[in-house]
Write a protein that holds these residues in place. Structure first.
Motif, short mmCIF file in Angstrom:
data_model
loop_
_atom_site.label_atom_id
_atom_site.label_comp_id
_atom_site.label_asym_id
_atom_site.label_seq_id
_atom_site.Cartn_x
_atom_site.Cartn_y
_atom_site.Cartn_z
N GLU A 275 -2.17 9.68 2.22
CA GLU A 275 -1.52 8.84 1.21
C GLU A 275 -1.22 7.45 1.76
O GLU A 275 -1.43 6.45 1.07
CB GLU A 275 -0.24 9.53 0.74
N GLY A 276 -0.74 7.38 3.00
CA GLY A 276 -0.42 6.09 3.59
C GLY A 276 -1.64 5.19 3.72
O GLY A 276 -1.55 3.98 3.48
N CYS A 277 -2.77 5.75 4.09
CA CYS A 277 -4.00 4.95 4.19
C CYS A 277 -4.43 4.41 2.83
O CYS A 277 -4.90 3.27 2.73
CB CYS A 277 -5.13 5.77 4.80
N LEU A 278 -4.24 5.21 1.80
CA LEU A 278 -4.58 4.76 0.44
C LEU A 278 -3.66 3.62 0.01
O LEU A 278 -4.11 2.63 -0.57
CB LEU A 278 -4.50 5.92 -0.55
N ILE A 279 -2.39 3.75 0.33
CA ILE A 279 -1.42 2.70 0.01
C ILE A 279 -1.77 1.42 0.77
O ILE A 279 -1.77 0.32 0.19
CB ILE A 279 0.01 3.16 0.32
N ASP A 280 -2.10 1.54 2.04
CA ASP A 280 -2.50 0.37 2.83
C ASP A 280 -3.73 -0.31 2.22
O ASP A 280 -3.79 -1.54 2.14
CB ASP A 280 -2.79 0.75 4.28
N ALA A 281 -4.70 0.48 1.78
CA ALA A 281 -5.91 -0.10 1.18
C ALA A 281 -5.57 -0.85 -0.11
O ALA A 281 -6.12 -1.93 -0.37
CB ALA A 281 -6.93 1.01 0.90
N ILE A 282 -4.67 -0.30 -0.90
CA ILE A 282 -4.25 -0.97 -2.13
C ILE A 282 -3.54 -2.28 -1.79
O ILE A 282 -3.86 -3.34 -2.34
CB ILE A 282 -3.35 -0.03 -2.97
N HIS A 283 -2.59 -2.24 -0.86
CA HIS A 283 -1.87 -3.46 -0.45
C HIS A 283 -2.85 -4.51 0.09
O HIS A 283 -2.72 -5.69 -0.22
CB HIS A 283 -0.86 -3.14 0.63
N ASN A 284 -3.79 -4.08 0.92
CA ASN A 284 -4.71 -5.01 1.57
C ASN A 284 -5.78 -5.56 0.65
O ASN A 284 -6.53 -6.46 1.04
CB ASN A 284 -5.36 -4.33 2.78
N SER A 285 -5.85 -5.06 -0.57
CA SER A 285 -6.87 -5.53 -1.51
C SER A 285 -6.55 -6.91 -2.08
O SER A 285 -7.45 -7.62 -2.54
CB SER A 285 -7.03 -4.54 -2.67
N VAL A 286 -5.30 -7.30 -2.03
CA VAL A 286 -4.86 -8.56 -2.63
C VAL A 286 -5.58 -9.73 -1.96
O VAL A 286 -5.60 -9.85 -0.73
CB VAL A 286 -3.33 -8.72 -2.51
N GLY A 287 -6.20 -10.56 -2.78
CA GLY A 287 -6.92 -11.72 -2.28
C GLY A 287 -8.33 -11.42 -1.80
O GLY A 287 -9.09 -12.34 -1.53
N LEU A 288 -8.67 -10.15 -1.70
CA LEU A 288 -10.00 -9.76 -1.22
C LEU A 288 -10.89 -9.19 -2.33
O LEU A 288 -12.11 -9.33 -2.27
CB LEU A 288 -9.89 -8.72 -0.10
N TYR A 289 -10.28 -8.55 -3.31
CA TYR A 289 -11.05 -7.85 -4.34
C TYR A 289 -10.62 -8.29 -5.73
O TYR A 289 -9.46 -8.64 -5.96
CB TYR A 289 -10.87 -6.32 -4.20
#
Length: 147
Positions: A53-67
């Motif tokens: 779950e934490g990795c999925l949350i990190d991926a969502i957070h890190n998507s900002v400005g990239l996707y």
């Protein structure tokens, strides 16, 4: 246009996990099919899968400005993860929720998605075509502020 495909828990077992329910296509074949479809639309597709779950949350957070958008199959987390819900609500990247099976035609606990209210839409029960339909939506609405 760049779209992130996020697959959650147990989707790494596609092809071998309950093939009568989820089909026989393996995850790497699913990803290749989605990427080819994205190429035809001129969409750059990236993919991650995690059972954490934490990795999925990190991926969502890190998507900002990239996707420009996210196609998310959060698996079982869809039904109870308020942490994923909050992560989606906390970003300005539109998310489409996808499920391979029809969650409304399965066990009662699968009939509720806590992440749906913060996604721009949900595609459920159309198999792997759901991912392609989500890409098509992003392509068709790329100039729309809603996306």
């Amino acid at each position: 246009m760049k779209i992130l495909i996020i697959n959650g828990p147990n989707l790494n077992l596609l092809g071998s996990r309950e093939p009568s329910i989820y089909g026989t296509m393996e995850l790497h074949d699913l990803v290749n099919s989605i990427k080819k479809y994205g190429d035809r639309l001129g969409i750059q597709v990236q993919h991650i899968q995690s059972n954490s779950e934490g990795c999925l949350i990190d991926a969502i957070h890190n998507s900002v400005g990239l996707y420009d958008g996210i196609v998310l199959n959060a698996g079982a987390y869809s039904h109870y993860s308020y942490a994923l819900r909050d992560a989606i609500a906390g970003i300005n990247v539109p998310v489409i929720e996808v499920h391979i099976t029809n969650i409304y035609n399965r066990e009662d606990f699968r009939n509720v998605s806590v992440i749906s209210p913060v996604c721009i839409g949900q595609i459920s029960g159309l198999g792997i075509d759901g991912y392609k339909l989500a890409l098509q939506y992003f392509f068709d609405h790329k100039d729309n502020e809603h996306c």
